[in-house]
Design a protein around this motif. Sequence first.
Motif, PDB file in Angstrom:
ATOM      1  N   ARG A  54      -8.009  10.370  -8.585  1.00  0.00           N
ATOM      2  CA  ARG A  54      -7.547   9.236  -7.917  1.00  0.00           C
ATOM      3  C   ARG A  54      -6.512   8.455  -9.219  1.00  0.00           C
ATOM      4  O   ARG A  54      -7.228   8.234 -10.138  1.00  0.00           O
ATOM      5  N   PRO A  55      -5.634   7.763  -8.689  1.00  0.00           N
ATOM      6  CA  PRO A  55      -4.822   6.865  -9.603  1.00  0.00           C
ATOM      7  C   PRO A  55      -5.645   5.525 -10.092  1.00  0.00           C
ATOM      8  O   PRO A  55      -6.086   4.793  -8.959  1.00  0.00           O
ATOM      9  N   PHE A  56      -5.622   5.188 -11.074  1.00  0.00           N
ATOM     10  CA  PHE A  56      -5.957   3.631 -11.542  1.00  0.00           C
ATOM     11  C   PHE A  56      -7.330   3.254 -10.810  1.00  0.00           C
ATOM     12  O   PHE A  56      -7.443   2.394 -10.272  1.00  0.00           O
ATOM     13  N   VAL A  57      -8.367   4.014 -11.384  1.00  0.00           N
ATOM     14  CA  VAL A  57      -9.587   3.680 -10.952  1.00  0.00           C
ATOM     15  C   VAL A  57     -10.647   3.406 -12.399  1.00  0.00           C
ATOM     16  O   VAL A  57     -11.744   3.207 -11.896  1.00  0.00           O
ATOM     17  N   GLY A  58      -9.958   3.645 -13.473  1.00  0.00           N
ATOM     18  CA  GLY A  58     -10.667   3.128 -14.657  1.00  0.00           C
ATOM     19  C   GLY A  58     -10.464   1.558 -14.840  1.00  0.00           C
ATOM     20  O   GLY A  58     -10.174   0.744 -13.849  1.00  0.00           O
ATOM     21  N   ALA A  59     -10.387   1.310 -16.266  1.00  0.00           N
ATOM     22  CA  ALA A  59     -10.514  -0.097 -16.602  1.00  0.00           C
ATOM     23  C   ALA A  59      -9.200  -0.770 -16.079  1.00  0.00           C
ATOM     24  O   ALA A  59      -8.910  -1.937 -15.666  1.00  0.00           O
ATOM     25  N   SER A  60      -8.179  -0.092 -16.491  1.00  0.00           N
ATOM     26  CA  SER A  60      -6.858  -0.754 -16.196  1.00  0.00           C
ATOM     27  C   SER A  60      -6.528  -0.632 -14.695  1.00  0.00           C
ATOM     28  O   SER A  60      -6.014  -1.577 -14.200  1.00  0.00           O
ATOM     29  N   GLY A  61      -7.222   0.181 -13.884  1.00  0.00           N
ATOM     30  CA  GLY A  61      -7.173   0.166 -12.487  1.00  0.00           C
ATOM     31  C   GLY A  61      -7.876  -1.125 -11.851  1.00  0.00           C
ATOM     32  O   GLY A  61      -7.544  -1.722 -10.918  1.00  0.00           O
ATOM     33  N   ALA A  62      -9.053  -1.646 -12.751  1.00  0.00           N
ATOM     34  CA  ALA A  62      -9.604  -2.654 -12.043  1.00  0.00           C
ATOM     35  C   ALA A  62      -8.850  -3.913 -12.206  1.00  0.00           C
ATOM     36  O   ALA A  62      -8.699  -4.747 -11.365  1.00  0.00           O
ATOM     37  N   LEU A  63      -8.061  -3.985 -13.262  1.00  0.00           N
ATOM     38  CA  LEU A  63      -7.263  -5.194 -13.554  1.00  0.00           C
ATOM     39  C   LEU A  63      -6.069  -5.049 -12.480  1.00  0.00           C
ATOM     40  O   LEU A  63      -5.511  -5.981 -11.971  1.00  0.00           O
ATOM     41  N   LEU A  64      -5.569  -3.958 -12.274  1.00  0.00           N
ATOM     42  CA  LEU A  64      -4.254  -3.857 -11.461  1.00  0.00           C
ATOM     43  C   LEU A  64      -4.774  -4.151  -9.775  1.00  0.00           C
ATOM     44  O   LEU A  64      -4.262  -4.910  -9.387  1.00  0.00           O
ATOM     45  N   THR A  65      -5.987  -3.812  -9.460  1.00  0.00           N
ATOM     46  CA  THR A  65      -6.628  -4.327  -8.114  1.00  0.00           C
ATOM     47  C   THR A  65      -6.586  -5.922  -8.096  1.00  0.00           C
ATOM     48  O   THR A  65      -6.281  -6.399  -7.304  1.00  0.00           O
ATOM     49  N   ARG A  66      -7.053  -6.610  -9.248  1.00  0.00           N
ATOM     50  CA  ARG A  66      -7.016  -7.946  -9.436  1.00  0.00           C
ATOM     51  C   ARG A  66      -5.749  -8.581  -9.204  1.00  0.00           C
ATOM     52  O   ARG A  66      -5.665  -9.501  -8.474  1.00  0.00           O
ATOM     53  N   MET A  67      -4.759  -7.913  -9.772  1.00  0.00           N
ATOM     54  CA  MET A  67      -3.473  -8.552  -9.900  1.00  0.00           C
ATOM     55  C   MET A  67      -2.995  -8.380  -8.480  1.00  0.00           C
ATOM     56  O   MET A  67      -2.115  -9.342  -7.880  1.00  0.00           O
ATOM     57  N   LEU A  68      -3.133  -7.152  -7.780  1.00  0.00           N
ATOM     58  CA  LEU A  68      -2.501  -7.191  -6.211  1.00  0.00           C
ATOM     59  C   LEU A  68      -3.226  -8.146  -5.389  1.00  0.00           C
ATOM     60  O   LEU A  68      -2.560  -8.840  -4.757  1.00  0.00           O
ATOM     61  N   SER A  69      -4.674  -8.226  -5.787  1.00  0.00           N
ATOM     62  CA  SER A  69      -5.270  -9.124  -4.858  1.00  0.00           C
ATOM     63  C   SER A  69      -4.707 -10.672  -5.035  1.00  0.00           C
ATOM     64  O   SER A  69      -4.479 -11.475  -4.057  1.00  0.00           O
ATOM     65  N   ALA A  70      -4.475 -10.922  -6.264  1.00  0.00           N
ATOM     66  CA  ALA A  70      -3.747 -12.430  -6.570  1.00  0.00           C
ATOM     67  C   ALA A  70      -2.453 -12.416  -5.800  1.00  0.00           C
ATOM     68  O   ALA A  70      -2.026 -13.728  -5.754  1.00  0.00           O
ATOM     69  N   ILE A  71      -1.874 -11.420  -5.441  1.00  0.00           N
ATOM     70  CA  ILE A  71      -0.625 -11.612  -4.367  1.00  0.00           C
ATOM     71  C   ILE A  71      -0.926 -11.135  -3.070  1.00  0.00           C
ATOM     72  O   ILE A  71      -0.202 -10.755  -2.289  1.00  0.00           O
ATOM     73  N   ASP A  72      -2.189 -11.279  -2.953  1.00  0.00           N
ATOM     74  CA  ASP A  72      -2.880 -10.953  -1.350  1.00  0.00           C
ATOM     75  C   ASP A  72      -2.546  -9.685  -0.727  1.00  0.00           C
ATOM     76  O   ASP A  72      -2.160  -9.243   0.193  1.00  0.00           O
ATOM     77  N   LEU A  73      -2.614  -8.892  -1.673  1.00  0.00           N
ATOM     78  CA  LEU A  73      -2.545  -7.206  -1.377  1.00  0.00           C
ATOM     79  C   LEU A  73      -3.791  -6.624  -1.657  1.00  0.00           C
ATOM     80  O   LEU A  73      -4.394  -6.836  -2.984  1.00  0.00           O
ATOM     81  N   SER A  74      -4.134  -5.298  -0.850  1.00  0.00           N
ATOM     82  CA  SER A  74      -5.418  -4.845  -1.184  1.00  0.00           C
ATOM     83  C   SER A  74      -4.679  -3.434  -1.582  1.00  0.00           C
ATOM     84  O   SER A  74      -3.653  -3.068  -1.275  1.00  0.00           O
ATOM     85  N   ARG A  75      -5.644  -2.505  -2.346  1.00  0.00           N
ATOM     86  CA  ARG A  75      -4.737  -1.269  -2.779  1.00  0.00           C
ATOM     87  C   ARG A  75      -4.497  -0.413  -1.656  1.00  0.00           C
ATOM     88  O   ARG A  75      -3.734   0.333  -1.920  1.00  0.00           O
ATOM     89  N   ASP A  76      -5.228  -0.555  -0.333  1.00  0.00           N
ATOM     90  CA  ASP A  76      -4.672   0.296   0.877  1.00  0.00           C
ATOM     91  C   ASP A  76      -3.595  -0.070   1.414  1.00  0.00           C
ATOM     92  O   ASP A  76      -3.183   0.415   2.425  1.00  0.00           O
ATOM     93  N   GLN A  77      -2.977  -1.439   0.911  1.00  0.00           N
ATOM     94  CA  GLN A  77      -1.721  -1.667   1.508  1.00  0.00           C
ATOM     95  C   GLN A  77      -0.628  -1.289   0.707  1.00  0.00           C
ATOM     96  O   GLN A  77       0.562  -1.552   1.159  1.00  0.00           O
ATOM     97  N   VAL A  78      -0.835  -0.864  -0.359  1.00  0.00           N
ATOM     98  CA  VAL A  78       0.425  -0.380  -1.301  1.00  0.00           C
ATOM     99  C   VAL A  78       0.270   1.280  -1.526  1.00  0.00           C
ATOM    100  O   VAL A  78      -0.807   1.868  -1.285  1.00  0.00           O
ATOM    101  N   TYR A  79       1.251   1.743  -2.188  1.00  0.00           N
ATOM    102  CA  TYR A  79       1.092   3.014  -2.566  1.00  0.00           C
ATOM    103  C   TYR A  79       1.090   3.180  -4.151  1.00  0.00           C
ATOM    104  O   TYR A  79       2.027   2.625  -4.581  1.00  0.00           O
ATOM    105  N   ILE A  80       0.107   3.953  -4.488  1.00  0.00           N
ATOM    106  CA  ILE A  80       0.211   3.814  -6.109  1.00  0.00           C
ATOM    107  C   ILE A  80       0.166   5.386  -6.658  1.00  0.00           C
ATOM    108  O   ILE A  80      -0.544   6.074  -6.071  1.00  0.00           O
ATOM    109  N   CYS A  81       0.895   5.679  -7.695  1.00  0.00           N
ATOM    110  CA  CYS A  81       1.190   6.949  -8.226  1.00  0.00           C
ATOM    111  C   CYS A  81       1.541   6.761  -9.613  1.00  0.00           C
ATOM    112  O   CYS A  81       1.658   5.672 -10.150  1.00  0.00           O
ATOM    113  N   ASN A  82       1.929   7.945 -10.189  1.00  0.00           N
ATOM    114  CA  ASN A  82       2.148   7.873 -11.724  1.00  0.00           C
ATOM    115  C   ASN A  82       3.296   8.784 -11.980  1.00  0.00           C
ATOM    116  O   ASN A  82       3.723   9.896 -11.183  1.00  0.00           O
TER     117      ASN A  82
END
Length: 192
Positions: A54-82
């Motif tokens: 799964r993408p972004f599930v390590g330390a940088s993923g945790a930060l990304l999740t917080r940044m998304l939630s700061a703009i009122d988005l959860s991970r399941d509302q966006v599409y994440i890939c590499n």
Amino acid sequence: MRISWQEFYAGLGDCRACRLCERRTNIVPGEGDYSARLMLIGEGPGQEEDRQGRPFVGASGALLTRMLSAIDLSRDQVYICNVVKCRPPGNRTPTPDEAAACMGYLRQQFALVRPRVVVLLGKTAAVNVLHEEIFIGRDHGRWFDRKGVSFMPTYHPSALLRDPALKRAAWEDFQKVRAKLDEEEHADGRVQ
Ligand code: URA
């Protein structure tokens, strides 16, 4: 011709298109809302992503999740890939030929999701998607229009973990993303 998600996953199969297949544990295709308005593209899986598939599930993923939630988005509302779907050994930057070998998959994901806004996390994503010379320090937060879709390069979350002083700028970039999504929503409302 548009492919289906089933065809995308079947095509990815046990991909052997480049040397990254040799040391991977799992392919990390991407995840999230298949019809998200916002797509986020990183560089390539790290150790934890390789372990879980799964993408972004390590330390940088945790930060990304917080940044998304700061703009009122959860991970399941966006599409994440590499850019690359298999872990480069030691988390090195994917080589241009590795990125090129994987680009067809990213194009398929883009065609399937059809996002309105795309955030490019770090230089590797920005350069490989925009095909321009990009310096994140200079170009973060700038919008690039490609056939009506808005692309924005910003700092990779792992750069923010290495240098927390960059977080404020990244936070501001995400606020611009929120504003762009709101703008898009209002424009859609007017058309309907
Ligand atoms: N870094 C990336 O670029 N992608 C991931 O999925 C995890 C860390």
